[in-house]
Scaffold this active site. Structure first.
Site, PDB file in Angstrom:
ATOM      1  N   TRP A  66     -40.420   1.824  48.350  1.00 23.62           N
ATOM      2  CA  TRP A  66     -40.962   1.105  47.189  1.00 23.62           C
ATOM      3  C   TRP A  66     -39.849   0.299  46.541  1.00 23.62           C
ATOM      4  O   TRP A  66     -38.700   0.759  46.445  1.00 23.62           O
ATOM      5  CB  TRP A  66     -41.543   2.084  46.166  1.00 23.62           C
ATOM      6  CG  TRP A  66     -43.039   2.200  46.230  1.00 23.62           C
ATOM      7  CD1 TRP A  66     -43.944   1.539  45.443  1.00 23.62           C
ATOM      8  CD2 TRP A  66     -43.815   3.017  47.115  1.00 23.62           C
ATOM      9  NE1 TRP A  66     -45.227   1.899  45.795  1.00 23.62           N
ATOM     10  CE2 TRP A  66     -45.171   2.803  46.821  1.00 23.62           C
ATOM     11  CE3 TRP A  66     -43.498   3.906  48.148  1.00 23.62           C
ATOM     12  CZ2 TRP A  66     -46.212   3.438  47.497  1.00 23.62           C
ATOM     13  CZ3 TRP A  66     -44.518   4.544  48.834  1.00 23.62           C
ATOM     14  CH2 TRP A  66     -45.859   4.309  48.505  1.00 23.62           C
ATOM     15  N   TRP A  68     -39.037  -1.147  43.257  1.00 27.82           N
ATOM     16  CA  TRP A  68     -38.175  -0.828  42.106  1.00 27.82           C
ATOM     17  C   TRP A  68     -37.638   0.585  42.200  1.00 27.82           C
ATOM     18  O   TRP A  68     -36.586   0.883  41.667  1.00 27.82           O
ATOM     19  CB  TRP A  68     -38.806  -1.187  40.767  1.00 27.82           C
ATOM     20  CG  TRP A  68     -39.841  -0.297  40.137  1.00 27.82           C
ATOM     21  CD1 TRP A  68     -40.706   0.529  40.754  1.00 27.82           C
ATOM     22  CD2 TRP A  68     -40.091  -0.177  38.722  1.00 27.82           C
ATOM     23  NE1 TRP A  68     -41.507   1.142  39.824  1.00 27.82           N
ATOM     24  CE2 TRP A  68     -41.142   0.722  38.558  1.00 27.82           C
ATOM     25  CE3 TRP A  68     -39.532  -0.754  37.583  1.00 27.82           C
ATOM     26  CZ2 TRP A  68     -41.658   1.078  37.313  1.00 27.82           C
ATOM     27  CZ3 TRP A  68     -40.040  -0.413  36.342  1.00 27.82           C
ATOM     28  CH2 TRP A  68     -41.091   0.488  36.214  1.00 27.82           C
ATOM     29  N   ASP A  69     -38.306   1.462  42.968  1.00 27.72           N
ATOM     30  CA  ASP A  69     -37.724   2.785  43.224  1.00 27.72           C
ATOM     31  C   ASP A  69     -36.356   2.623  43.877  1.00 27.72           C
ATOM     32  O   ASP A  69     -35.383   3.293  43.503  1.00 27.72           O
ATOM     33  CB  ASP A  69     -38.618   3.615  44.156  1.00 27.72           C
ATOM     34  CG  ASP A  69     -39.971   3.936  43.545  1.00 27.72           C
ATOM     35  OD1 ASP A  69     -40.729   2.987  43.259  1.00 27.72           O
ATOM     36  OD2 ASP A  69     -40.283   5.131  43.346  1.00 27.72           O
ATOM     37  N   TYR A 116     -50.418   7.407  53.579  1.00 27.24           N
ATOM     38  CA  TYR A 116     -50.551   6.834  52.242  1.00 27.24           C
ATOM     39  C   TYR A 116     -51.712   5.851  52.265  1.00 27.24           C
ATOM     40  O   TYR A 116     -51.898   5.117  53.229  1.00 27.24           O
ATOM     41  CB  TYR A 116     -49.258   6.093  51.853  1.00 27.24           C
ATOM     42  CG  TYR A 116     -49.345   5.393  50.515  1.00 27.24           C
ATOM     43  CD1 TYR A 116     -49.143   6.094  49.323  1.00 27.24           C
ATOM     44  CD2 TYR A 116     -49.630   4.028  50.441  1.00 27.24           C
ATOM     45  CE1 TYR A 116     -49.246   5.444  48.091  1.00 27.24           C
ATOM     46  CE2 TYR A 116     -49.724   3.380  49.216  1.00 27.24           C
ATOM     47  CZ  TYR A 116     -49.533   4.091  48.044  1.00 27.24           C
ATOM     48  OH  TYR A 116     -49.625   3.456  46.832  1.00 27.24           O
ATOM     49  N   GLN A 142     -43.020  -6.036  42.404  1.00 26.44           N
ATOM     50  CA  GLN A 142     -42.767  -5.040  41.347  1.00 26.44           C
ATOM     51  C   GLN A 142     -41.644  -5.579  40.455  1.00 26.44           C
ATOM     52  O   GLN A 142     -41.025  -6.597  40.795  1.00 26.44           O
ATOM     53  CB  GLN A 142     -42.353  -3.695  41.973  1.00 26.44           C
ATOM     54  CG  GLN A 142     -43.490  -2.718  42.145  1.00 26.44           C
ATOM     55  CD  GLN A 142     -43.018  -1.312  42.500  1.00 26.44           C
ATOM     56  OE1 GLN A 142     -41.981  -1.135  43.119  1.00 26.44           O
ATOM     57  NE2 GLN A 142     -43.790  -0.314  42.106  1.00 26.44           N
ATOM     58  N   GLY A 204     -45.419  -1.674  37.798  1.00 26.33           N
ATOM     59  CA  GLY A 204     -44.749  -0.387  37.987  1.00 26.33           C
ATOM     60  C   GLY A 204     -45.317   0.686  37.068  1.00 26.33           C
ATOM     61  O   GLY A 204     -45.162   1.867  37.319  1.00 26.33           O
ATOM     62  N   ASP A 206     -48.555   1.326  36.446  1.00 24.93           N
ATOM     63  CA  ASP A 206     -49.851   0.885  36.958  1.00 24.93           C
ATOM     64  C   ASP A 206     -51.032   1.141  36.034  1.00 24.93           C
ATOM     65  O   ASP A 206     -51.879   0.292  35.844  1.00 24.93           O
ATOM     66  CB  ASP A 206     -50.128   1.586  38.293  1.00 24.93           C
ATOM     67  CG  ASP A 206     -48.914   1.557  39.210  1.00 24.93           C
ATOM     68  OD1 ASP A 206     -47.961   0.818  38.918  1.00 24.93           O
ATOM     69  OD2 ASP A 206     -48.927   2.274  40.215  1.00 24.93           O
ATOM     70  N   TYR A 398     -50.743  10.039  34.697  1.00 27.58           N
ATOM     71  CA  TYR A 398     -49.984   8.893  35.198  1.00 27.58           C
ATOM     72  C   TYR A 398     -49.992   7.688  34.245  1.00 27.58           C
ATOM     73  O   TYR A 398     -51.014   7.020  34.093  1.00 27.58           O
ATOM     74  CB  TYR A 398     -50.692   8.607  36.514  1.00 27.58           C
ATOM     75  CG  TYR A 398     -50.340   7.540  37.445  1.00 27.58           C
ATOM     76  CD1 TYR A 398     -49.353   7.717  38.414  1.00 27.58           C
ATOM     77  CD2 TYR A 398     -51.071   6.353  37.447  1.00 27.58           C
ATOM     78  CE1 TYR A 398     -49.122   6.736  39.352  1.00 27.58           C
ATOM     79  CE2 TYR A 398     -50.834   5.373  38.386  1.00 27.58           C
ATOM     80  CZ  TYR A 398     -49.851   5.568  39.331  1.00 27.58           C
ATOM     81  OH  TYR A 398     -49.637   4.595  40.262  1.00 27.58           O
ATOM     82  N   TRP A 399     -48.871   7.478  33.587  1.00 32.08           N
ATOM     83  CA  TRP A 399     -48.592   6.329  32.710  1.00 32.08           C
ATOM     84  C   TRP A 399     -49.426   6.288  31.433  1.00 32.08           C
ATOM     85  O   TRP A 399     -49.382   5.308  30.706  1.00 32.08           O
ATOM     86  CB  TRP A 399     -48.756   4.994  33.447  1.00 32.08           C
ATOM     87  CG  TRP A 399     -47.815   4.842  34.617  1.00 32.08           C
ATOM     88  CD1 TRP A 399     -48.144   4.704  35.939  1.00 32.08           C
ATOM     89  CD2 TRP A 399     -46.377   4.809  34.574  1.00 32.08           C
ATOM     90  NE1 TRP A 399     -47.011   4.597  36.725  1.00 32.08           N
ATOM     91  CE2 TRP A 399     -45.909   4.656  35.905  1.00 32.08           C
ATOM     92  CE3 TRP A 399     -45.428   4.904  33.541  1.00 32.08           C
ATOM     93  CZ2 TRP A 399     -44.558   4.598  36.232  1.00 32.08           C
ATOM     94  CZ3 TRP A 399     -44.080   4.840  33.874  1.00 32.08           C
ATOM     95  CH2 TRP A 399     -43.666   4.681  35.205  1.00 32.08           C
ATOM     96  N   GLU A 442     -41.950  13.887  38.994  1.00 33.66           N
ATOM     97  CA  GLU A 442     -42.218  12.460  38.822  1.00 33.66           C
ATOM     98  C   GLU A 442     -42.379  12.109  37.337  1.00 33.66           C
ATOM     99  O   GLU A 442     -41.867  11.103  36.866  1.00 33.66           O
ATOM    100  CB  GLU A 442     -43.478  12.095  39.612  1.00 33.66           C
ATOM    101  CG  GLU A 442     -43.763  10.593  39.671  1.00 33.66           C
ATOM    102  CD  GLU A 442     -45.007  10.275  40.496  1.00 33.66           C
ATOM    103  OE1 GLU A 442     -45.682  11.223  40.979  1.00 33.66           O
ATOM    104  OE2 GLU A 442     -45.323   9.077  40.650  1.00 33.66           O
TER     105      GLU A 442
HETATM  106  C1  9WN Z   1     -48.522   2.274  43.767  1.00 37.54           C
HETATM  107  C2  9WN Z   1     -43.597   4.917  43.976  1.00 37.54           C
HETATM  108  C3  9WN Z   1     -44.566   4.205  43.056  1.00 37.54           C
HETATM  109  C4  9WN Z   1     -43.852   3.628  41.808  1.00 37.54           C
HETATM  110  C5  9WN Z   1     -44.846   3.156  40.758  1.00 37.54           C
HETATM  111  C6  9WN Z   1     -45.834   4.275  40.465  1.00 37.54           C
HETATM  112  C7  9WN Z   1     -46.542   4.722  41.746  1.00 37.54           C
HETATM  113  C8  9WN Z   1     -47.949   3.668  43.525  1.00 37.54           C
HETATM  114  C9  9WN Z   1     -49.070   4.705  43.615  1.00 37.54           C
HETATM  115  O1  9WN Z   1     -45.578   5.140  42.686  1.00 37.54           O
HETATM  116  O2  9WN Z   1     -47.306   3.620  42.235  1.00 37.54           O
HETATM  117  O3  9WN Z   1     -47.475   1.344  43.907  1.00 37.54           O
HETATM  118  O4  9WN Z   1     -49.556   4.925  44.746  1.00 37.54           O
HETATM  119  O5  9WN Z   1     -49.465   5.285  42.604  1.00 37.54           O
HETATM  120  O6  9WN Z   1     -46.746   3.894  39.491  1.00 37.54           O
HETATM  121  O7  9WN Z   1     -44.144   2.758  39.597  1.00 37.54           O
HETATM  122  O8  9WN Z   1     -43.025   2.571  42.182  1.00 37.54           O
HETATM  123  O9  9WN Z   1     -42.842   5.860  43.262  1.00 37.54           O
END
Ligand code: 9WN
Length: 479
Positions: A66, A68-69, A116, A142, A204, A206, A398-399, A442
């Site tokens: 990923w 920005w990871d 995935y 991202q 990021g 989401d 999540y977020w 996470e």
């Molecule tokens: C979709 C990988 C990614 C992060 C994102 C986070 C989550 C993905 C998902 O995981 O997103 O890209 O499948 O939920 O929201 O910030 O980069 O860690």
């Protein structure tokens, strides 16, 4: 003890050492691990998630690369393995599109096809002539944290690697510039200087309530999507993850963009979701300032980067700062509305080194208000991603409320940059306590500190490492 996060004695202008003790916090039993032991665990985790070219965010939930990871991970890892940190970013940019776009996901061809969802067969990135041949990726981007990450990686290189590191920076510079120029040109339909995102996954963050009002209104026509099975729920509990309705909208937007062959002009013209996110643009600005410094290091002209940075700064203040609300707001370009939700994206402009002092003060007031600095009655953890008093705040989903270490890390940098060290230290203490209490999860419940989402999550390990090591380093130049 009033239940506030206890950071010990601090001043406004002197950063403290990274705190490893937790006097009288009222926390539930916290493992008395030393920073040394946690750094070792973080390193072991990052090494276990290393594939040979890059680091997976986590083994089961996120088994690919990923974007920005990798930036967060490279910064953390560079403190002890500069070579892998460089490799991490270089591997990502090998999948950069000809347009300059850096895709949000680069798929591992060796991962099982159902590892995935949505995988390469859904994204079909090869439909775009700009996508890299033979290297399946997603078709969106991202936040562009990579120039900032590259600069940090270079700064952390040991003296015997300085030549290799500079050569690497010279290779990376044109690719980083292409990434930024893509955002300036292909993603600024109004010519304001601000880049728009076309999918919540591009933010990021989401599932943030920051764009609920726009996102929730998107109707998925019946039959628009073939039946599918969410794989994320195989690895995380449903109450931590996006709802099925939101997931359906995520996929619908993906298919619209795919069906436009990821042609930027077509996507931007038609995307039902077209949002200017303060966090995305603040990171873009922070990275543009990094490009000024990188240009100086590699013998390029920093002036164009200064000019772009000034333009983004002016546009963020002109378009996203809403004086009446004393807040930066996301801007829904489709409906030309500023989104009123009070979320963590509003604080990200702290990354702008030129942010006017009264605005820094307004952001700090909000960060210290009961909306983001919850109940002083009991233990709590900073910084929730959504106003804890808002309807719809969910401490575990999540977020939509939990604390994430990446947003903590960004705010920590922004606050330090503006000399707000006391608040920055509180965030560092909370981050440290969360890791001690629940491990490198996470994300974390801001009220009880419990861990959620994926286990053994790479950026949590990397950013914990960076916070500890930065505070130990007397020579760190700061952001
Ligand atoms: C979709 C990988 C990614 C992060 C994102 C986070 C989550 C993905 C998902 O995981 O997103 O890209 O499948 O939920 O929201 O910030 O980069 O860690």
């Amino acid at each position: 003890m009033d239940g506030r996060v206890d950071t010990g004695a601090m001043s406004q202008d002197q950063p403290t050492a990274f705190p490893s003790s937790h006097p009288g916090s009222g926390d539930p039993a916290i493992a008395p691990a030393t920073d040394e032991a946690l750094l070792a665990t973080a390193r072991e985790l990052l090494d276990a998630n290393w594939t040979g070219r890059y680091t997976r965010p986590s083994q089961a939930l996120y088994p690919h690369q990923w974007s920005w990871d990798s930036a967060f991970i490279a910064v953390g890892r560079s403190w002890y393995d500069a070579e892998r940190a460089r490799q991490e970013l270089e591997a990502l940019f090998e999948a950069q599109w000809e347009t300059g776009m850096v895709p949000s996901i680069v798929f591992d061809p060796k991962a099982p096809p159902d590892a995935y969802f949505p995988g390469p067969d859904v994204w079909q990135s090869q439909r775009s002539p700009a996508s890299p041949r033979g290297r399946p990726t997603s078709g969106i981007t991202q936040p562009p944290l990579h120039a900032r990450a590259a600069l940090e990686v270079h700064r952390h290189a040991p003296p015997d690697q300085s030549t290799a590191s500079l050569a690497w920076l010279e290779r990376m510079y044109p690719r980083l510039v292409a990434q930024h120029r893509y955002l300036d040109s292909a993603r600024d339909p109004r010519g304001t200087g601000l880049a728009a995102i076309v999918h919540p996954w591009e933010s990021g963050l989401d599932d943030s309530p920051a764009w609920d009002r726009d996102f929730d209104r998107i109707e998925v026509p019946s039959g628009a999507l073939p039946p599918y099975r969410r794989r994320d729920l195989d690895h995380a509990v449903a109450s931590d993850r996006p709802t099925d309705a939101d997931y359906h909208r995520f996929l619908y937007l993906l298919t619209l963009e795919r069906d436009a062959d990821y042609d930027d002009a077509r996507v931007v013209a038609a995307a039902p979701f077209l949002m200017v996110d303060p966090l995305f643009n603040a990171i873009r600005l922070w990275s543009e300032h990094a490009l000024v410094e990188i240009a100086g290091l590699v013998g390029a002209d920093p002036a164009p980067h200064r000019a772009v940075a000034r333009r983004i700064h002016d546009a963020m203040l002109g378009e996203l700062w809403i004086a009446r609300r004393q807040r930066f707001c996301a801007w829904d370009l489709r409906r030309n509305q500023r989104e009123p939700e009070d979320t963590i994206v509003s604080f990200a402009p702290l990354l702008d080194p030129d942010l006017p002092r009264p605005i820094v003060a307004a952001i700090c007031r909000e960060l210290e208000s009961p909306s983001f600095h919850p109940s002083r009655e009991g233990p709590h953890y900073l910084v929730p991603t959504f106003d804890v008093r808002a309807q719809g705040f969910d401490p575990d989903r999540y977020w939509r409320g939990p604390v994430w270490l990446n947003t903590n890390w960004l705010l920590w940098h922004g606050l330090r940059q503006h000399g707000r060290n006391a608040l920055a230290d509180e965030i560092a203490v909370s981050s440290s306590r969360l890791v001690r209490l629940s491990g490198f999860r996470e994300y974390f419940d801001p009220l009880d500190g419990s861990g959620h989402g994926s286990d053994r999550f790479s950026w949590s390990a990397a950013l914990f490492t960076d916070m500890v090591m930065t505070n130990r380093s007397p020579t760190h130049e700061g952001p």
